[in-house]
Design a protein around this motif. Structure first.
Motif, PDB file in Angstrom:
ATOM      1  N   GLY A 221     -44.072 -17.155 -80.634  1.00 28.08           N
ATOM      2  CA  GLY A 221     -44.763 -18.406 -80.334  1.00 28.08           C
ATOM      3  C   GLY A 221     -45.558 -18.363 -79.041  1.00 28.08           C
ATOM      4  N   THR A 222     -45.394 -17.314 -78.242  1.00 27.01           N
ATOM      5  CA  THR A 222     -46.159 -17.196 -77.000  1.00 27.01           C
ATOM      6  C   THR A 222     -47.651 -17.107 -77.315  1.00 27.01           C
ATOM      7  OG1 THR A 222     -44.352 -16.065 -75.862  1.00 27.01           O
ATOM      8  CG2 THR A 222     -46.569 -15.802 -74.946  1.00 27.01           C
ATOM      9  N   ARG A 223     -48.444 -17.890 -76.605  1.00 25.75           N
ATOM     10  CA  ARG A 223     -49.885 -17.888 -76.834  1.00 25.75           C
ATOM     11  C   ARG A 223     -50.553 -16.770 -76.046  1.00 25.75           C
ATOM     12  NH1 ARG A 223     -52.523 -23.529 -75.827  1.00 25.75           N
ATOM     13  NH2 ARG A 223     -51.432 -23.260 -73.827  1.00 25.75           N
ATOM     14  N   GLU A 239     -50.977 -16.489 -81.563  1.00 27.12           N
ATOM     15  CA  GLU A 239     -49.577 -16.710 -81.216  1.00 27.12           C
ATOM     16  C   GLU A 239     -48.750 -15.521 -81.665  1.00 27.12           C
ATOM     17  OE1 GLU A 239     -47.944 -20.310 -82.637  1.00 27.12           O
ATOM     18  OE2 GLU A 239     -49.204 -21.610 -81.379  1.00 27.12           O
TER      19      GLU A 239
END
Length: 278
Positions: A221-223, A239
């Protein structure tokens, strides 16, 4: 005093000529230099962005799915209007195979079915039933008569041929673009051998590696920001969708991130991945 008039006129004319042929102003020269140096400035801005964010990695844009298109039967290809990079939609007819051989087999199968029906009636008539009384025979007797006449076997063969002729029309299994072509027009289509491949351009990902000591910066989920080498002025958001559970021997960890589709993004492109600080 009149003798000086020609000299004054020549001096004035010379001054006008000097002004009209004067070199470009410093401002005009700077503008031209800026136009030539624009790409270099753009790359410098990209480099400064990478340095400011403290992380960058070289990645590759890939398709999530690449699907091979097969033929279910062995027949000659009679229509193959496929080109590399061509866009196709799911369900669109992409290949047609010859139906001539199957049509001949279906015609023979129908004749054999009529012959089996004749033998079926002959068996029941041998049991004392007339043509209009076939349905009066017991069900078990009629079933046995159809088996002995070959009616069921012939009917099954005919249905199989009628199903196979529908396989002569091959449609695209997904929406995407043709990425590889293996077959040719008027060549032979063989089951198990791909005719061509379709890459799903609507679902892309970027694959990149990070150092083991940078892994704590990332989780599912890290952008991240993705900038393709081909279009350095365009920034794409992504993501992280997968993180390898294995650290490679060189101390790198493999990551994958989901990308939004874009006309300028293609599988195989090289991209620069940076951490999204927003």
């Amino acid at each position: 005093m009149n003798r000086y008039l020609p000299l004054l006129f020549l001096a004035a004319l010379s001054a006008c000529h000097s002004r009209s042929s004067a070199p470009e102003t410093p401002q005009e020269i700077v503008s031209a230099e800026e136009a030539v140096a624009a790409p270099a400035v753009e790359n410098q801005n990209l480099q400064r962005t990478i340095e400011a964010e403290g992380f960058s990695s070289k990645g590759t844009i890939q398709a999530v799915t690449e699907v091979p298109v097969y033929s279910r039967i062995s027949e000659q290809i009679v229509s193959f209007d496929i080109e590399l990079g061509q866009r196709v939609r799911k369900g669109e007819v992409v290949v047609r195979l010859s139906q001539d051989v199957l049509k001949d087999k279906i015609a023979r199968g129908k004749a054999e079915l009529e012959n089996a029906e004749y033998h079926y009636q002959a068996i029941l008539m041998g049991q004392g039933y007339k043509r209009g009384q076939m349905d009066d025979a017991p069900e078990e007797m009629r079933q046995q008569a159809r088996i002995n006449s070959g009616y069921y076997a012939t009917m099954a063969s005919l249905k199989l041929l009628e199903r196979e002729i529908t396989y002569c029309t091959i449609t695209a299994p997904i929406t995407g673009a043709v990425s590889r072509i293996e077959a040719t027009l008027y060549g032979a289509a063989t089951p198990g051998v791909p005719l061509f491949y379709i890459v799903d351009t609507e679902h892309l990902k970027v694959c990149f590696d990070v150092l083991e000591n940078e892994l704590h910066k990332f989780q599912t989920g890290t952008r991240i920001r993705v900038i393709s080498v081909a279009y350095p002025s365009e920034v794409h958001q992504a993501e992280v969708s997968a993180i390898s559970p294995v650290v490679e021997k060189n101390g790198m960890v493999h990551l994958e991130a989901t990308l939004q589709p874009h006309p300028h993004l293609m599988p195989g492109m090289t991209a620069i991945v940076t951490k999204d600080v927003g």
